[in-house]
Scaffold this motif. Structure first.
Motif, PDB file in Angstrom:
ATOM      1  N   LEU A   1      23.032  -7.527 -46.280  1.00 48.54           N
ATOM      2  CA  LEU A   1      21.721  -8.651 -46.395  1.00 48.54           C
ATOM      3  C   LEU A   1      20.785  -8.072 -46.328  1.00 48.54           C
ATOM      4  CD1 LEU A   1      21.168  -9.822 -49.432  1.00 48.54           C
ATOM      5  CD2 LEU A   1      21.775 -11.953 -48.184  1.00 48.54           C
ATOM      6  N   PRO A   2      20.655  -8.336 -44.967  1.00 43.04           N
ATOM      7  CA  PRO A   2      18.981  -8.278 -43.613  1.00 43.04           C
ATOM      8  C   PRO A   2      18.523  -6.910 -44.115  1.00 43.04           C
ATOM      9  CG  PRO A   2      20.743  -9.664 -42.448  1.00 43.04           C
ATOM     10  CD  PRO A   2      21.520  -9.185 -43.779  1.00 43.04           C
ATOM     11  N   TYR A   3      19.411  -6.083 -44.177  1.00 46.70           N
ATOM     12  CA  TYR A   3      18.227  -4.559 -44.498  1.00 46.70           C
ATOM     13  C   TYR A   3      16.891  -4.597 -45.634  1.00 46.70           C
ATOM     14  CZ  TYR A   3      17.673   0.448 -45.174  1.00 46.70           C
ATOM     15  OH  TYR A   3      17.215   1.646 -44.402  1.00 46.70           O
ATOM     16  N   VAL A   4      17.601  -5.883 -46.682  1.00 43.47           N
ATOM     17  CA  VAL A   4      16.390  -5.232 -47.535  1.00 43.47           C
ATOM     18  C   VAL A   4      15.467  -6.347 -47.356  1.00 43.47           C
ATOM     19  CG1 VAL A   4      18.352  -4.539 -48.922  1.00 43.47           C
ATOM     20  CG2 VAL A   4      18.132  -6.792 -49.557  1.00 43.47           C
ATOM     21  N   THR A   5      16.181  -7.339 -46.920  1.00 44.17           N
ATOM     22  CA  THR A   5      14.398  -8.220 -46.990  1.00 44.17           C
ATOM     23  C   THR A   5      13.367  -8.275 -45.867  1.00 44.17           C
ATOM     24  OG1 THR A   5      15.681  -9.370 -44.545  1.00 44.17           O
ATOM     25  CG2 THR A   5      16.597 -10.594 -46.781  1.00 44.17           C
ATOM     26  N   ASN A   6      12.023  -9.182 -45.999  1.00 47.09           N
ATOM     27  CA  ASN A   6      11.722  -8.444 -45.599  1.00 47.09           C
ATOM     28  C   ASN A   6      11.324  -9.020 -44.305  1.00 47.09           C
ATOM     29  OD1 ASN A   6       8.519  -8.854 -45.072  1.00 47.09           O
ATOM     30  ND2 ASN A   6       8.135  -8.208 -47.554  1.00 47.09           N
TER      31      ASN A   6
ATOM     32  N   ILE B   1      16.390  -9.243 -52.691  1.00 48.18           N
ATOM     33  CA  ILE B   1      17.843  -9.097 -53.037  1.00 48.18           C
ATOM     34  C   ILE B   1      18.091  -9.607 -53.905  1.00 48.18           C
ATOM     35  CG2 ILE B   1      18.852 -11.768 -52.953  1.00 48.18           C
ATOM     36  CD1 ILE B   1      17.130 -12.608 -50.573  1.00 48.18           C
ATOM     37  N   ILE B   2      17.563  -9.432 -55.051  1.00 49.62           N
ATOM     38  CA  ILE B   2      18.311  -9.325 -56.981  1.00 49.62           C
ATOM     39  C   ILE B   2      18.711  -7.979 -56.826  1.00 49.62           C
ATOM     40  CG2 ILE B   2      17.975  -9.081 -59.496  1.00 49.62           C
ATOM     41  CD1 ILE B   2      16.329 -11.857 -59.194  1.00 49.62           C
ATOM     42  N   LEU B   3      17.577  -6.610 -56.745  1.00 47.77           N
ATOM     43  CA  LEU B   3      17.690  -5.457 -56.417  1.00 47.77           C
ATOM     44  C   LEU B   3      18.488  -4.580 -55.273  1.00 47.77           C
ATOM     45  CD1 LEU B   3      15.881  -2.981 -57.495  1.00 47.77           C
ATOM     46  CD2 LEU B   3      14.712  -2.774 -55.371  1.00 47.77           C
ATOM     47  N   PHE B   4      19.081  -5.537 -55.236  1.00 48.07           N
ATOM     48  CA  PHE B   4      19.850  -4.876 -53.489  1.00 48.07           C
ATOM     49  C   PHE B   4      21.303  -5.447 -54.231  1.00 48.07           C
ATOM     50  CE2 PHE B   4      22.550  -6.758 -50.721  1.00 48.07           C
ATOM     51  CZ  PHE B   4      22.866  -5.468 -49.864  1.00 48.07           C
ATOM     52  N   LEU B   5      21.803  -6.546 -54.601  1.00 53.30           N
ATOM     53  CA  LEU B   5      22.595  -7.302 -56.062  1.00 53.30           C
ATOM     54  C   LEU B   5      23.190  -6.960 -56.530  1.00 53.30           C
ATOM     55  CD1 LEU B   5      22.236 -10.858 -54.698  1.00 53.30           C
ATOM     56  CD2 LEU B   5      23.948  -9.712 -53.943  1.00 53.30           C
ATOM     57  N   LEU B   6      21.742  -6.101 -57.527  1.00 54.69           N
ATOM     58  CA  LEU B   6      22.643  -5.433 -58.584  1.00 54.69           C
ATOM     59  C   LEU B   6      22.730  -3.660 -58.215  1.00 54.69           C
ATOM     60  CD1 LEU B   6      19.580  -6.662 -61.681  1.00 54.69           C
ATOM     61  CD2 LEU B   6      21.641  -6.960 -61.069  1.00 54.69           C
ATOM     62  N   ASN B   7      22.528  -2.657 -57.517  1.00 54.22           N
ATOM     63  CA  ASN B   7      22.330  -1.555 -56.761  1.00 54.22           C
ATOM     64  C   ASN B   7      23.207  -1.427 -55.524  1.00 54.22           C
ATOM     65  OD1 ASN B   7      20.613  -0.546 -59.163  1.00 54.22           O
ATOM     66  ND2 ASN B   7      19.071  -1.828 -58.578  1.00 54.22           N
ATOM     67  N   ARG B   8      23.892  -2.495 -55.377  1.00 54.50           N
ATOM     68  CA  ARG B   8      24.372  -2.543 -53.441  1.00 54.50           C
ATOM     69  C   ARG B   8      25.094  -0.952 -53.748  1.00 54.50           C
ATOM     70  NH1 ARG B   8      27.211  -6.339 -55.875  1.00 54.50           N
ATOM     71  NH2 ARG B   8      29.550  -6.470 -56.128  1.00 54.50           N
ATOM     72  N   HIS B   9      26.167  -0.647 -54.178  1.00 56.25           N
ATOM     73  CA  HIS B   9      26.507   0.419 -54.167  1.00 56.25           C
ATOM     74  C   HIS B   9      25.909   1.746 -53.856  1.00 56.25           C
ATOM     75  CE1 HIS B   9      30.442  -1.332 -54.501  1.00 56.25           C
ATOM     76  NE2 HIS B   9      30.525  -1.824 -55.877  1.00 56.25           N
ATOM     77  N   LYS B  10      24.669   1.046 -53.870  1.00 52.77           N
ATOM     78  CA  LYS B  10      23.702   2.903 -54.803  1.00 52.77           C
ATOM     79  C   LYS B  10      22.892   3.065 -53.206  1.00 52.77           C
ATOM     80  CE  LYS B  10      22.813   4.733 -59.467  1.00 52.77           C
ATOM     81  NZ  LYS B  10      23.006   3.400 -60.484  1.00 52.77           N
ATOM     82  N   ILE B  11      22.597   1.783 -52.671  1.00 56.40           N
ATOM     83  CA  ILE B  11      21.859   1.357 -52.024  1.00 56.40           C
ATOM     84  C   ILE B  11      22.769   1.571 -50.509  1.00 56.40           C
ATOM     85  CG2 ILE B  11      20.657  -0.376 -50.154  1.00 56.40           C
ATOM     86  CD1 ILE B  11      19.704  -0.882 -53.115  1.00 56.40           C
ATOM     87  N   MET B  12      23.752   1.135 -50.774  1.00 57.86           N
ATOM     88  CA  MET B  12      24.486   0.712 -49.146  1.00 57.86           C
ATOM     89  C   MET B  12      24.656   2.819 -49.075  1.00 57.86           C
ATOM     90  SD  MET B  12      26.195  -2.853 -49.425  1.00 57.86           S
ATOM     91  CE  MET B  12      27.289  -2.847 -48.230  1.00 57.86           C
ATOM     92  N   SER B  13      25.013   3.469 -50.280  1.00 55.54           N
ATOM     93  CA  SER B  13      25.915   5.238 -49.740  1.00 55.54           C
ATOM     94  C   SER B  13      24.642   5.654 -49.237  1.00 55.54           C
ATOM     95  CB  SER B  13      26.714   5.624 -51.240  1.00 55.54           C
ATOM     96  OG  SER B  13      25.422   5.656 -52.348  1.00 55.54           O
ATOM     97  N   GLY B  14      23.154   5.232 -49.709  1.00 55.84           N
ATOM     98  CA  GLY B  14      22.381   6.555 -50.036  1.00 55.84           C
ATOM     99  C   GLY B  14      21.768   6.052 -48.102  1.00 55.84           C
ATOM    100  N   VAL B  15      21.748   4.875 -48.287  1.00 56.41           N
ATOM    101  CA  VAL B  15      21.610   4.321 -46.937  1.00 56.41           C
ATOM    102  C   VAL B  15      22.233   4.785 -45.837  1.00 56.41           C
ATOM    103  CG1 VAL B  15      21.139   2.491 -44.707  1.00 56.41           C
ATOM    104  CG2 VAL B  15      20.384   2.131 -46.658  1.00 56.41           C
ATOM    105  N   VAL B  16      23.736   5.601 -46.188  1.00 58.20           N
ATOM    106  CA  VAL B  16      24.604   5.838 -45.121  1.00 58.20           C
ATOM    107  C   VAL B  16      24.241   7.079 -44.846  1.00 58.20           C
ATOM    108  CG1 VAL B  16      26.379   6.527 -45.248  1.00 58.20           C
ATOM    109  CG2 VAL B  16      26.477   4.684 -45.863  1.00 58.20           C
ATOM    110  N   ARG B  17      23.908   7.691 -46.229  1.00 56.88           N
ATOM    111  CA  ARG B  17      23.080   9.288 -46.339  1.00 56.88           C
ATOM    112  C   ARG B  17      22.076   9.675 -45.272  1.00 56.88           C
ATOM    113  NH1 ARG B  17      23.311  10.684 -52.315  1.00 56.88           N
ATOM    114  NH2 ARG B  17      22.165  12.654 -51.584  1.00 56.88           N
ATOM    115  N   GLY B  18      21.543   8.756 -45.140  1.00 55.97           N
ATOM    116  CA  GLY B  18      20.449   8.928 -44.423  1.00 55.97           C
ATOM    117  C   GLY B  18      18.862   7.780 -44.244  1.00 55.97           C
TER     118      GLY B  18
END
Lengths: 274, 295
Positions: free
Chosen positions: B106-111, A253-270
């Motif tokens: 959020l649920p995407y990144v959870t275990n 969750i911490i990793l996600f909150l710190l990098n949410r734009h990168k993660i979300m655009s990465g997931v959109v790309r595939g």
């Protein structure tokens, strides 16, 4: 148009509650005392006197620290290997010419369609025969390659103009040096994206670790928590199990909150889940 | 030699792929045809289709097939429709949109295993605790049900509920980015013509984002057919006795867990699963070709 906005907000907030409530419940339950939790027949929505004893219990009663450590090691090595292997392969496809490249690349793309469930059976047999069950090597090796990430990187590498390559060649730079000094830094966003996506994938992987480890010394968090639930304190001590769940969930969750734009655009790309 | 330098860069990836992807893919078909294979002696009695017959006659396989098909039929339409509605609502607001998007993702990144246990606690009813969901059901006058060890429909309900909760983030994200890329010019034109908002959605928005919708339907079918971890999180590893096994779960149980040690049966089941998924995907692609609008 303007009039219907309150309903829009109401529905959006409702879904936000649906998403967040399980997280609230896991934190709430984890700070309830064991006896207090078991005394309430009807669940209480608040906790008057929170306690941290469950968190201590989660680390002392089972080897949660070890599961976390294993997962960190597994995630780091797998991701590092994946990134290096993928960068090399993507470079080979994007920049270098060799006879039959197009055929090889087409065949390579076809590999993307192979579902993991089909190959896991033989991999399980291979790792068992190599006596690599309950080892990090056995956990890591089959998890390294990702056809899709190589493809993603190759597409990005191919966008770098040829003129840069020839300029570097004239300056006497080797292919190897050009890759690491020019290509990789220029494609850093993509490299970071696939790294983060792989970290998420590794941290949450369950099926392979559960097949290949039955010694709790090598458990990752996923099968660790499953073990806690089925034969550890999870059967009786729900608050302590929830404390373990919180501890497992927090890093990502911490990793996600710190990098949410990168993660979300990465997931959109595939990205897909799993 | 210089001509082949490119291959050198590909070598590590190819070694990994050959050992852990290409060889296993061939091997799984061989396994599935070897009758009476034993892991211990690594010998088999003959070649034939017995493994497939065995799997198809196994009541656990039938149960897993029914569970999986139900899960697919229920969760794919609901999650796709719901995510479409939420993505559409999200585009109507500007303030706080990014906050909502973050929460929804959020649920995407959870275990899956860990959060599944929270759902287990929420839905479970024990002699000592009624559980949160049953408490809420009590408020509106419904009688309590144990969703984890109770009747089949209740267990199916939680499994579908949790699966939808898990797959929503990905779908909402894909659809919001599809909606965001629709050229506002179309909406302006519709507004000038006085088109109703429902008609605008149905005649303009939906066709324009149809490639994304079909992408989600196709990947949704594939993903739901491969459900497994969610069921383990809710009902434990012994899914056969809970009557909640999925096709993937059946494969792994045959391979390894309590009833395990039968890679041939596992292979046959995995190939059957793959054949089903492939058929459905091909049908999906044919349908989507007919209805998808590519601009």
């Amino acid at each position: 148009m303007k009039k219907r906005k309150p309903i829009t907000w109401l529905l959006l907030v409702l879904w936000a509650i649906m998403v967040l409530f399980p997280f609230y419940w896991m934190v709430l339950t984890s700070v309830k005392g064991y006896s207090a939790y078991n005394a309430e027949y009807t669940p209480q929505l608040f906790c008057a006197n929170p306690t941290f004893e469950n968190y201590i219990y989660a680390f002392t009663e089972v080897d949660l620290g070890r599961y976390l450590f294993n997962t960190v090691i597994f995630t780091m090595i797998t991701t590092a290997l994946m990134v290096v292997v993928s960068i090399l392969a993507a470079y080979g496809f994007a920049r270098l010419d060799f006879p039959g490249k197009n055929i090889v690349f087409t065949g390579f793309l076809a590999l993307m369609m192979i579902p993991n469930e089909l190959v896991v059976i033989t991999n399980f047999q291979t790792i068992t025969e190599l006596n690599l069950r309950n080892t990090f090597l056995g956990l890591i090796l089959p998890s390294v390659t990702s056809v899709f990430y190589i493809y993603l990187l190759k597409e990005n590498f191919a966008q770098i103009p040829d003129s840069l390559y020839y300029a570097a060649k004239i300056d006497g730079s080797s292919d190897w040096k050009y890759l690491w000094k020019v290509m990789v830094p220029m494609c850093r966003p993509t490299v970071v994206t696939i790294t983060i996506l792989k970290v998420i994938e590794c941290w949450n992987s369950y099926i392979w670790p559960s097949l290949i480890t039955d010694d709790s010394k090598y458990y990752l968090v996923s099968n660790g928590i499953q073990q806690i639930r089925e034969s550890g304190f999870g059967r009786a001590n729900i608050p302590a199990m929830m404390a373990a769940v919180v501890i497992i969930s927090i890093p990502l969750i911490i990793l996600f909150l710190l990098n949410r734009h990168k993660i979300m655009s990465g997931v959109v790309r595939g990205g897909t889940k799993g | 030699m210089k001509k082949y330098r490119g291959l050198l860069y590909l070598l590590p990836a190819f070694l990994f792929l050959a050992v852990f992807l290409i060889y296993p893919l061939i091997d799984v078909f061989i396994y599935s045809l070897e009758e009476g294979y034993s892991s211990a002696s690594q010998q088999y009695a003959g070649i034939g289709l017995y493994n497939y017959q065995y799997v198809l006659r196994d009541p656990y396989f039938t149960q897993a097939l029914i569970n999986t098909v139900l899960l697919v039929v229920i969760t794919v339409p609901i999650s796709t429709g719901l995510s479409l509605a939420i993505a559409f609502l999200l585009m109507r607001i500007e303030k706080l949109r990014s906050l909502f998007q973050t929460i929804y993702f959020l649920p995407y990144v959870t275990n899956t295993l860990a959060v599944g246990m929270v759902f287990m606690v929420l839905f479970k009813q024990t002699p000592y605790s009624v559980g949160f969901v049953n408490m809420v059901m009590g408020w509106v006058g419904l009688s309590p049900v144990d969703f984890i060890d109770g009747p089949y429909w209740a267990k199916m309900f939680v499994l579908c509920f949790y699966t939808i909760w898990v797959v929503m983030p990905f779908k909402i994200l894909i659809l919001t980015s599809a909606l965001a890329s629709v050229n506002p010019m179309y909406y302006d034109a519709a507004k000038i013509d006085g088109t109703s908002s429902w008609r605008t959605f149905y005649k303009i928005t939906l066709p324009l984002i149809s490639p994304s919708v079909f992408y989600l339907i196709i990947t949704g079918f594939i993903g739901a057919f491969k459900a497994y971890s969610d069921a383990v999180a809710l009902f434990g590893t012994n899914l056969n006795s809970a009557g909640m096994n999925t096709l993937v779960g059946y494969v792994f149980d045959m391979l390894y867990r309590d009833g395990g040690g039968y890679p041939s049966y596992a292979s046959a089941a995995a190939i059957l699963l793959f054949a089903i998924v492939l058929t459905i995907t091909v049908i999906n692609l044919m349908v989507s070709k007919k209805y998808t609008h590519y601009s």
